[in-house]
Write a protein that holds these residues in place. Structure first.
Motif, PDB file in Angstrom:
ATOM      1  N   GLN A 129       0.893  -1.324   0.021  1.00 19.78           N
ATOM      2  CA  GLN A 129       0.076  -0.124   0.115  1.00 19.78           C
ATOM      3  C   GLN A 129       0.762   1.482   0.122  1.00 19.78           C
ATOM      4  O   GLN A 129       1.508   1.651   1.140  1.00 19.78           O
ATOM      5  CB  GLN A 129      -1.022  -0.124   1.098  1.00 19.78           C
ATOM      6  CG  GLN A 129      -1.849   1.076   1.427  1.00 19.78           C
ATOM      7  CD  GLN A 129      -2.528   1.767   0.082  1.00 19.78           C
ATOM      8  OE1 GLN A 129      -2.928   1.008  -0.390  1.00 19.78           O
ATOM      9  NE2 GLN A 129      -2.411   2.901   0.173  1.00 19.78           N
ATOM     10  N   HIS A 130       1.138   1.816  -1.014  1.00 16.38           N
ATOM     11  CA  HIS A 130       2.069   3.030  -1.422  1.00 16.38           C
ATOM     12  C   HIS A 130       1.422   3.866  -2.272  1.00 16.38           C
ATOM     13  O   HIS A 130       0.764   3.269  -3.420  1.00 16.38           O
ATOM     14  CB  HIS A 130       3.271   2.411  -1.439  1.00 16.38           C
ATOM     15  CG  HIS A 130       4.396   3.493  -1.766  1.00 16.38           C
ATOM     16  ND1 HIS A 130       4.563   4.309  -2.708  1.00 16.38           N
ATOM     17  CD2 HIS A 130       5.473   3.877  -0.739  1.00 16.38           C
ATOM     18  CE1 HIS A 130       5.835   5.173  -2.328  1.00 16.38           C
ATOM     19  NE2 HIS A 130       6.071   5.062  -0.953  1.00 16.38           N
ATOM     20  N   PRO A 131       1.506   5.153  -2.064  1.00 18.43           N
ATOM     21  CA  PRO A 131       0.951   5.980  -3.064  1.00 18.43           C
ATOM     22  C   PRO A 131       1.275   5.944  -4.540  1.00 18.43           C
ATOM     23  O   PRO A 131       0.578   6.333  -5.269  1.00 18.43           O
ATOM     24  CB  PRO A 131       0.718   7.445  -2.620  1.00 18.43           C
ATOM     25  CG  PRO A 131       2.140   7.276  -1.452  1.00 18.43           C
ATOM     26  CD  PRO A 131       1.872   5.640  -1.072  1.00 18.43           C
ATOM     27  N   SER A 132       2.404   5.721  -4.639  1.00 14.56           N
ATOM     28  CA  SER A 132       2.996   5.705  -6.108  1.00 14.56           C
ATOM     29  C   SER A 132       3.268   4.410  -6.732  1.00 14.56           C
ATOM     30  O   SER A 132       4.148   4.311  -7.709  1.00 14.56           O
ATOM     31  CB  SER A 132       4.030   6.803  -6.070  1.00 14.56           C
ATOM     32  OG  SER A 132       5.024   6.144  -5.559  1.00 14.56           O
ATOM     33  N   THR A 133       2.742   3.372  -6.189  1.00 16.53           N
ATOM     34  CA  THR A 133       3.132   2.042  -6.874  1.00 16.53           C
ATOM     35  C   THR A 133       1.864   1.667  -7.693  1.00 16.53           C
ATOM     36  O   THR A 133       1.634   0.776  -8.579  1.00 16.53           O
ATOM     37  CB  THR A 133       3.107   0.945  -5.894  1.00 16.53           C
ATOM     38  OG1 THR A 133       2.239   0.986  -4.905  1.00 16.53           O
ATOM     39  CG2 THR A 133       4.397   0.838  -5.082  1.00 16.53           C
ATOM     40  N   HIS A 134       0.977   2.601  -7.801  1.00 16.24           N
ATOM     41  CA  HIS A 134      -0.229   2.514  -8.855  1.00 16.24           C
ATOM     42  C   HIS A 134      -1.085   1.503  -8.344  1.00 16.24           C
ATOM     43  O   HIS A 134      -1.539   0.740  -9.304  1.00 16.24           O
ATOM     44  CB  HIS A 134       0.260   2.455 -10.220  1.00 16.24           C
ATOM     45  CG  HIS A 134       0.878   3.757 -10.650  1.00 16.24           C
ATOM     46  ND1 HIS A 134       0.935   4.239 -11.787  1.00 16.24           N
ATOM     47  CD2 HIS A 134       1.317   4.712  -9.900  1.00 16.24           C
ATOM     48  CE1 HIS A 134       1.695   5.349 -11.898  1.00 16.24           C
ATOM     49  NE2 HIS A 134       1.911   5.638 -10.766  1.00 16.24           N
ATOM     50  N   GLY A 135      -1.312   0.962  -7.416  1.00 14.42           N
ATOM     51  CA  GLY A 135      -1.846  -0.134  -6.872  1.00 14.42           C
ATOM     52  C   GLY A 135      -1.200  -0.871  -5.756  1.00 14.42           C
ATOM     53  O   GLY A 135      -0.610  -0.221  -5.020  1.00 14.42           O
ATOM     54  N   VAL A 136      -1.344  -2.097  -5.805  1.00 11.67           N
ATOM     55  CA  VAL A 136      -0.936  -2.892  -4.870  1.00 11.67           C
ATOM     56  C   VAL A 136       0.271  -3.626  -4.909  1.00 11.67           C
ATOM     57  O   VAL A 136       0.466  -5.123  -4.830  1.00 11.67           O
ATOM     58  CB  VAL A 136      -2.057  -3.853  -4.048  1.00 11.67           C
ATOM     59  CG1 VAL A 136      -2.986  -3.017  -3.120  1.00 11.67           C
ATOM     60  CG2 VAL A 136      -2.756  -4.464  -5.001  1.00 11.67           C
ATOM     61  N   MET A 137       1.254  -2.980  -5.721  1.00 13.49           N
ATOM     62  CA  MET A 137       2.509  -3.433  -5.931  1.00 13.49           C
ATOM     63  C   MET A 137       3.387  -3.464  -4.797  1.00 13.49           C
ATOM     64  O   MET A 137       3.323  -2.695  -4.093  1.00 13.49           O
ATOM     65  CB  MET A 137       3.075  -2.967  -7.271  1.00 13.49           C
ATOM     66  CG  MET A 137       4.375  -3.530  -7.676  1.00 13.49           C
ATOM     67  SD  MET A 137       4.461  -5.284  -7.754  1.00 13.49           S
ATOM     68  CE  MET A 137       3.786  -5.688  -9.455  1.00 13.49           C
TER      69      MET A 137
END
Lengths: 549, 200, 358
Positions: free
Chosen positions: A190-198
Motif C-alpha cells: 500500500q503505497h501512493p505511487s506504486t499505482h495499486g498494490v505492488m
C-alpha cells in the motif's frame, strides 16, 4: 511456413511439426528444448518470447512458447511437456530470453512445474504458504486447504533454484535475496505511487537503490482459473477488469480470438466502432498515465488537467455503452448496441479539445527544467534489453523497437488508416513519456479518419453479426494479439471441442503487457535514487491488476 | 436532550434510502438520553467529524480510478472538505476500500485498519469489497471485506460512479451525525483485545 | 500615518498606573503571549483555507464550499476533529522525543512569528539584532523534524528526517546570505530600522540588480527551508508516504500541519519585511498626493497584504512545479545558489560603497 519448417528441421532433427494451425507448431522433447531455443534465437533470429503458457493436458504438464522474429514478424510456437505429474521438471530458457524469468515463475506457481537452472524459483502470485497449484486440473479447491489467513506472511529471504550439473544430476540450492547487512525497505503493497498494490523490497545505500525485489500477487484474483468454469461469452467480463485502463481493447482481443476460432465474419461497421472505442480508450489511458506520472513527480495540478479531459471520453462511453468504466461493449460478433446518434460529433469535439489542451500539458510539464532533469537519461532501457524482456507498447517503442501490433499484424481495419508508429531511441523515462504524448496525437488522427468513415457507412446501421445461441469451438488452440494501451495484449485459448450444451474453455491465458514490464524494474532502477524509482515505474506505467490477473 | 434527524446540505432526508437504519440509531440514542451540555458538545463533535472526513488512499483496482475522478476537477471531493487524502493511515479518518481484496492482501488491509486512529470508518466501495463481486468463485478472493474489518457503508457497483461515491460519503456523514461520543452509549461492550502489544 | 505605538504606550501607561511596574510588565508579557498565540492559530487557520482555495482555483475546481457559507466553516470542522482524534503511541518509539518533536517545530515558528513587524509601532520586541535572531530561532525547527523522524523508529520517517536535515541546513545558508545582502544595503539589523530605511522606496526597487537577485534567491531558498513547493522532499508524499510525520496522529500531526502553514506566513512576512518594505506603504518619490493616499491605509493591512501576496507566489510555485530530486536539490544550493549569493553580496557591498542605489 514450409520454409521455416525446413530450416528448423535442419537445426533440430528430433522436432515434430504441425502446420495445421495458424502458426507453425513445433513439438519437442524437454532434453532438446534448451539447445533448440538457443539455436532458434541465434540462427533464425527468434529474439522475442511473446508468451509462455503453462498447460495441464491431463496426462502431461507442459508449456506452450510463442516466439516471434522482431524483424520479419514470423511467429512459431513450441510445445514442451513432461509426463511426470509428481515432480514435473522442464529446462528453463530464462538465460535465452530474459522475459522467461517471471513467466516461468508464474508457471511454477500455477502448475508446480519446476524449471531447472532457473535462478529464482519462488512463488510469484500466491502466498508462500499456499498449498497446491491452482491451475492444475486436479487442484483441490476446498477452503480447508487454503483458508483466509489473517496472519502476516513471512518475508522470503532465500531464493530457491534447481541446478543441473554436467552429469545431469539436479540438486536444489538456496541463495540470499538480500545480504544480511543490507538496508531493505518496503515499497508497498500500500503505497501512493506504486499505482495499486505492488510491493517492492528495495535495498538502499543512502538514497541509492541497490536492488529491487518485486513481490507481486496482492491483487491476484485467479481470473484464468475462473474462466475455465464459465462459457465463452461469460469469460469476456474478466478481460475488462485486468487492465481497466484498456478495458475495451482487452475485450476486443478476446472477441477477436473467439471469432477467429469460430470462423465468424464480423460486420465491417462493427469493426470500425470497435476500433474507435479502442482509440478512445487509448487516449483516456494515456491521459491517465500523464496524470499519474506528473502527480508522482509532484505536479499535482497536471494530474487535474489530465483528468479534466478524460471526463469528455468518459461521457462518450457513458452515452454509447451506458457505463463510464468496464463498459462491456464488444461482444462475440460485433458490439452489443449501436452507437449513440451524437457519437461522431462527441468524438470530434473530444478530439478538438484534447488536441488543443495538449499544448497546455507540454507548457505545464514537459518543458519544465525540473521535470527534464528528473526524466532525461533516467532508467534507460536499450533496444536489445527491450526485445529481450519483451517490452512492447509505448515503453518498447521508446527504446526503438517497432512493436506496434497495429502495424506489424494489423487487425480490425487498422491497415486502412493512415497513422505513424511513434518510436524514439532514447529509451529513458523522457522518451517513454514523449511516446505516450505523441501517440495521443496519432490516436486523434485515427479517430478523425474513423469519424469520416463512420459517417460514410452510416451513423446507425449493422453492428453485430448473427451469432449462434450456444457458442461452440472446435478442438484446438488459438492466439491473438492486439495493441493495448500499455503494449501487446495476447489471449491464448484452448478448446477441447466437447459437445456439451455449455462449452467451457479448456484453458484461457492472458499474456498481459504489464507482466513483462515488471521484469525491467530491477534492471532500470539499479543505481538510481529512490525518487528515480518512482519516476521510472511511473513512466513504465503499469496497471497492477493487469500483472496479477 | 433529543437528537434530531441528520441534515445534509442540498439533499432532503426523504431522498436518502436506508432511513430505517438511521431512525433505529436515533431511537437508540434518544432512549439513553443525556443532558443538554453533553448533548450539544456531542453535536459539535459529530458535526466536525462528519464534515472533515479525510480519506486514506487505498485502491487496489478499477474503483481506484473512479476515486481519482472523484477527487478530480469535475466531481471535486474537496467540496466536502475531503480532499486531504492522507497516505499514512494514522492521519486518515476513513478508509474507502476500493477494489478486490485477495487472500494475500487481507492481512495487510487488516493491519492498515488497525493502524488508523479512532474514530475510523470504512466504506466498502464496489462489488468486490461488498461480496467478492465477479470474483466470488475465485480461490483466493475475500468474499466481502466485512470478513476482515467492520464496514460502515456498503457501496455496490462495478465500479460505482462518482455520484454513487458521494452518496456513500453522505450516508457516512449521516451515520456519524447520529453517533454519540461523550455519552458513551454506543460502545456497550468493553474492548476485548489486549492493548499491550507483544514484542515479537 | 497612524502610529500604533501610541496605543501600546497608552496601555503601558495605564497598567503602570494601577499596579507596580514588575506586575505591569508581567501582565503585558502575558497579554502579548496570548495575543501571539491567538493570532498564530487564527492565521494558521486562514492560511490553510487560503491554500485550499488557491489550490482549487489553480486546479480548475472549487475547493471546500459546502461546510458553512462558502466553505468558511470547513477549517473549524477540521480543527475540532483533529483535536478529538486518537493519539497513537507506538510501542517502539522513543516516547519523550516522539512527543517533544512537534512542540519544537511549533516553538520555532512561534518564535520567528513573534519578531515580525505587524505595523507601525506594533511589534513585540525590537532588538538591534532582530534579523539575526530570526535566523537563529528558525533553525530550531529542523531539530524538531529530525527528532520526529528519528524517534518514530520507522525507515520511512528516518529517510524523511535525514533528507530534511540535509535540505534545511544547506538552504539556511542561502537564506542567510540573501538576508545579509539586504542588511548590507540597509546598514542595520534592527527590524524597525529595516522598515524605516524603506520609507522612500522598497529595497526590491531601491537596491538595483543585487537586490532583485537576492530576492529570487530568497524565494527559492525559503521555499526549500519551508519544505514546500518543489522542495517538499522530507514529506514527498509519493516517495515516502508522509515523510517524517508518518507515524504521528491526532493533534501531534495537527501541530506539524499548523507549523507548516505558519512557517509559510513567516517566510512571506520576512520577504515582505526585507524586500517589500514591511508595513511601509508604497511610496513613489515625487508623487506627494499618491503617497498621502497610501498613508491612509493602515500599516497592518499593508503588512498582511504583502505577506498574502508573497504566499500566493509560494503557492503558485508549489502547485505548478514538479519535485526536485535530492542530489539535484543539493547541487542547486551548493553549486549555484550559494556562490551566486556570495558574489551578489560582494556586488551589493560595492553598490553600497559607491552609492549606486536609488
Amino acid at each position: 511456413m514450409a520454409d521455416l519448417k525446413e530450416q528448423i528441421g535442419k537445426l533440430c532433427p528430433q522436432a515434430q511439426f504441425d502446420t495445421e494451425g495458424e502458426f507453425l507448431l513445433i513439438t519437442i522433447d524437454d532434453a532438446q528444448w534448451h539447445p533448440l531455443a538457443v539455436s532458434l534465437k541465434r540462427e533464425l533470429h527468434f529474439d522475442q518470447l511473446m508468451a509462455l503458457v503453462g498447460m495441464d493436458w491431463g496426462e502431461a504438464l507442459g508449456v506452450m512458447c510463442y516466439l516471434t522474429n522482431t524483424e520479419s514478424g514470423d511467429i512459431v510456437h513450441v510445445k514442451v511437456s513432461t509426463a511426470n505429474r509428481e515432480t514435473p521438471r522442464l529446462h528453463s530458457v530464462s538465460d535465452v530470453w530474459a522475459v522467461a524469468n517471471y513467466q516461468e515463475r508464474e508457471v511454477y506457481d500455477f502448475f508446480g512445474i519446476v524449471f531447472v537452472n532457473h535462478p529464482d524459483m519462488r512463488r510469484f502470485f500466491l502466498r508462500n504458504d499456499w498449498v497446491g497449484h491452482p491451475l492444475r486440473k486436479d487442484y483441490d479447491a476446498s477452503p480447508e486447504k487454503n483458508p483466509l489467513r489473517l496472519d502476516d506472511e513471512t518475508n522470503e529471504d532465500y531464493t530457491c533454484s534447481w541446478v543441473e550439473d554436467d552429469k545431469g544430476n539436479v540438486t536444489k540450492k538456496h541463495g540470499l535475496v538480500f545480504d544480511f547487512d543490507e538496508y531493505v525497505i518496503n515499497f508497498g503493497p500500500q503505497h501512493p505511487s506504486t499505482h495499486g498494490v505492488m510491493r517492492y523490497r528495495v535495498s538502499l545505500d543512502g538514497e541509492i537503490v541497490k536492488k529491487v525485489d518485486v513481490v507481486s500477487g496482492y491483487i491476484h484474483r485467479g481470473i484464468e482459473k475462473m474462466c475455465e468454469s464459465l462459457t465463452w461469452p461469460q469469460t469476456l467480463l474478466y478481460t475488462e477488469r485486468m487492465d481497466y485502463m484498456a478495458a475495451h481493447i482487452n475485450r476486443h482481443c478476446l472477441c477477436l480470438c473467439i471469432e477467429k476460432a469460430m470462423g465468424l465474419e464480423v460486420p465491417r461497421r462493427a469493426e470500425l466502432i470497435r476500433l474507435m472505442m479502442d482509440e478512445l480508450m487509448r487516449l483516456s489511458s494515456h491521459l491517465l498515465s500523464y496524470g499519474c506520472l506528473t502527480m508522482d513527480q509532484g505536479t499535482t495540478t497536471a494530474f487535474f488537467y489530465g483528468f479534466r479531459d478524460r471526463e469528455l471520453i468518459y461521457d462518450i462511453f457513458d452515452r454509447t455503452c451506458g457505463a463510464r468504466m468496464s463498459m462491456s461493449y464488444s461482444t462475440i460478433g460485433g458490439v452489443v448496441a449501436d452507437v449513440h446518434p451524437d457519437f461522431v460529433n462527441d468524438v470530434r469535439h473530444a478530439c478538438d479539445v484534447i488536441e488543443k489542451n495538449m499544448k497546455e500539458y507540454h507548457q505545464l510539464f514537459t518543458g519544465n527544467v525540473i521535470a527534464r532533469n528528473r526524466m532525461v537519461g533516467v532508467g534507460t532501457l536499450s533496444r536489445e534489453q527491450a526485445v529481450d524482456y519483451c517490452i512492447t507498447g509505448p515503453s518498447g517503442r521508446a527504446s526503438g523497437v517497432h512493436c506496434d501490433v497495429r502495424k506489424t499484424h494489423p487487425y480490425s481495419r487498422y491497415e486502412e488508416f493512415d497513422f505513424d508508429e511513434v518510436t524514439r531511441t532514447g529509451g529513458d523515462s523522457m522518451a517513454r513519456y514523449m511516446v505516450r504524448m505523441d501517440e495521443m496525437l496519432q490516436s486523434i488522427k485515427i479517430l478523425r479518419q474513423a469519424c469520416d468513415k463512420l459517417e460514410q457507412e452510416g451513423i446507425q446501421g449493422e453492428y453485430c453479426a448473427k451469432v449462434p445461441k450456444m457458442i461452440k469451438l472446435p478442438a484446438g488452440h488459438w492466439y491473438q494479439q492486439v495493441e493495448a494501451s500499455r503494449g501487446a495484449f495476447g489471449v491464448y485459448i484452448e478448446s477441447d471441442g466437447d459437445a456439451k450444451p455449455f462449452q467451457k474453455p479448456y484453458r484461457m491465458h492472458f499474456q498481459t503487457p504489464c507482466f513483462n514490464l515488471i521484469g525491467v524494474v530491477d534492471l532500470t532502477c539499479r543505481d538510481n535514487m529512490i525518487a528515480d524509482l518512482i519516476t521510472i515505474t511511473a513512466s513504465i506505467d503499469f496497471v497492477i491488476p493487469d500483472i496479477d490477473r | 436532550m433529543e437528537v434530531k434527524k441528520p441534515k445534509i446540505k442540498s439533499m432532503k432526508y426523504e431522498d436518502f434510502k436506508d432511513n430505517e437504519y438511521i431512525e433505529d440509531l436515533l431511537a437508540q440514542l434518544n432512549a439513553s438520553g443525556v443532558n443538554v451540555v453533553v448533548g450539544k458538545a456531542d453535536q459539535l463533535l459529530n458535526w466536525s467529524r462528519s464534515n472533515s472526513l479525510w480519506p486514506f488512499c487505498f485502491g487496489t483496482s478499477c474503483c481506484a480510478i473512479e476515486f481519482m475522478c472523484l477527487g478530480a476537477a469535475r466531481y471535486d471531493m474537496a467540496r466536502f472538505g475531503a480532499e486531504v487524502a492522507r497516505n499514512s493511515p494514522r492521519q486518515a479518518d476513513y478508509i474507502m476500500c476500493q477494489g478486490t481484496i485477495t487472500y494475500r492482501m487481507a492481512p495487510v488491509l487488516k493491519r492498515l485498519y488497525e493502524q488508523m486512529a479512532e474514530p475510523k470508518y470504512v466504506i466498502a466501495c464496489g462489488a468486490c469489497t461488498v461480496s467478492g463481486g465477479p470474483f466470488k468463485n475465485s480461490y483466493c478472493v475475500v468474499k466481502g471485506v466485512d470478513e476482515i474489518i467492520p464496514v460502515d457503508v456498503y457501496l455496490p457497483g462495478c465500479p460505482p460512479r462518482p455520484e454513487a461515491m458521494f452518496y456513500a460519503l453522505m450516508q457516512l456523514q449521516r451515520k456519524i451525525k447520529v453517533s454519540r461520543f461523550l455519552g458513551g452509549a454506543n460502545r456497550k461492550e468493553k474492548l476485548t483485545y489486549d492493548p499491550e502489544p507483544c514484542l515479537e | 500615518m497612524f502610529d500604533l505605538s501610541s496605543v501600546t504606550g497608552w496601555i503601558h501607561g495605564w497598567l503602570s498606573g494601577i499596579m507596580p511596574s514588575w506586575l505591569a510588565t508581567t501582565t503585558e508579557c502575558v497579554l502579548v503571549a496570548l495575543f501571539l498565540l491567538i493570532a498564530y492559530s487564527v492565521l494558521a487557520m486562514i492560511y490553510i483555507m487560503y491554500e485550499r482555495w488557491v489550490c482549487g482555483w489553480i486546479q480548475c475546481r472549487r475547493g471546500p464550499i459546502r461546510v458553512g457559507p462558502g466553505g468558511s466553516l470547513q477549517i473549524f470542522a477540521d480543527v475540532f476533529k483533529i483535536l478529538t482524534k486518537e493519539i497513537i503511541t507506538l510501542w517502539s518509539t522513543d516516547k519523550f522525543l516522539f512527543f517533544l518533536a512537534p512542540f519544537l517545530v511549533v516553538l520555532a515558528s512561534v518564535l520567528t512569528f513573534a519578531c515580525l513587524p505587524w505595523g507601525k509601532g506594533f511589534q513585540v520586541i525590537d532588538f538591534n539584532i532582530g534579523v539575526f535572531f530570526i535566523i537563529a530561532v528558525s533553525s530550531i525547527g529542523v531539530l524538531g523534524i529530525l527528532l520526529a523522524g528519528w524517534s518514530s523508529n520507522s525507515k520511512y520517517t528516518l529517510i524523511g528526517a535525514m533528507r530534511s536535515g540535509a535540505q534545511m541546513i544547506s538552504y539556511e545558508l542561502s537564506v542567510g546570505i540573501s538576508i545579509l545582502t539586504v542588511v548590507c544595503l540597509a546598514g542595520t539589523m534592527s527590524i524597525t530600522g529595516l522598515v524605516e530605511a524603506q520609507a522612500d522606496g522598497w529595497f526590491l526597487f531601491k537596491g538595483h540588480l543585487p537586490a532583485v537577485v537576492a530576492f529570487i534567491i530568497y524565494i527559492i531558498a525559503a521555499n526549500a527551508e519551508n519544505n514546500r513547493g518543489p522542495f517538499d522532499l522530507p514529506e514527498a508524499e509519493h516517495e515516502l508516504t508522509a515523510g517524517y510525520h508518518t507515524e504521528y496522529s491526532g493533534i501531534h500531526y495537527g501541530l506539524f500541519y499548523l507549523a507548516e502553514y505558519l512557517n509559510l506566513f513567516v517566510v512571506s512576512g520576512i520577504a515582505s519585511l526585507l524586500f517589500l518594505g514591511g508595513w511601509m506603504p508604497l511610496h513613489i518619490p515625487g508623487w506627494e498626493g499618491f503617497n498621502a493616499v497610501m498613508d491612509y491605509i493602515p500599516s497592518t493591512l499593508w503588512f498582511l497584504g504583502k505577506a498574502f501576496f508573497m504566499t500566493f507566489i509560494f503557492m503558485w510555485i508549489r502547485w505548478s512545479f514538479p519535485r526536485v530530486r535530492i542530489d539535484q536539490m543539493l547541487a542547486l544550493e551548493w553549486r549555484y545558489l550559494m556562490p551566486i549569493g556570495l558574489v551578489n553580496l560582494v556586488v551589493m557591498a560595492v553598490v553600497v560603497t559607491q552609492g549606486w542605489y536609488f
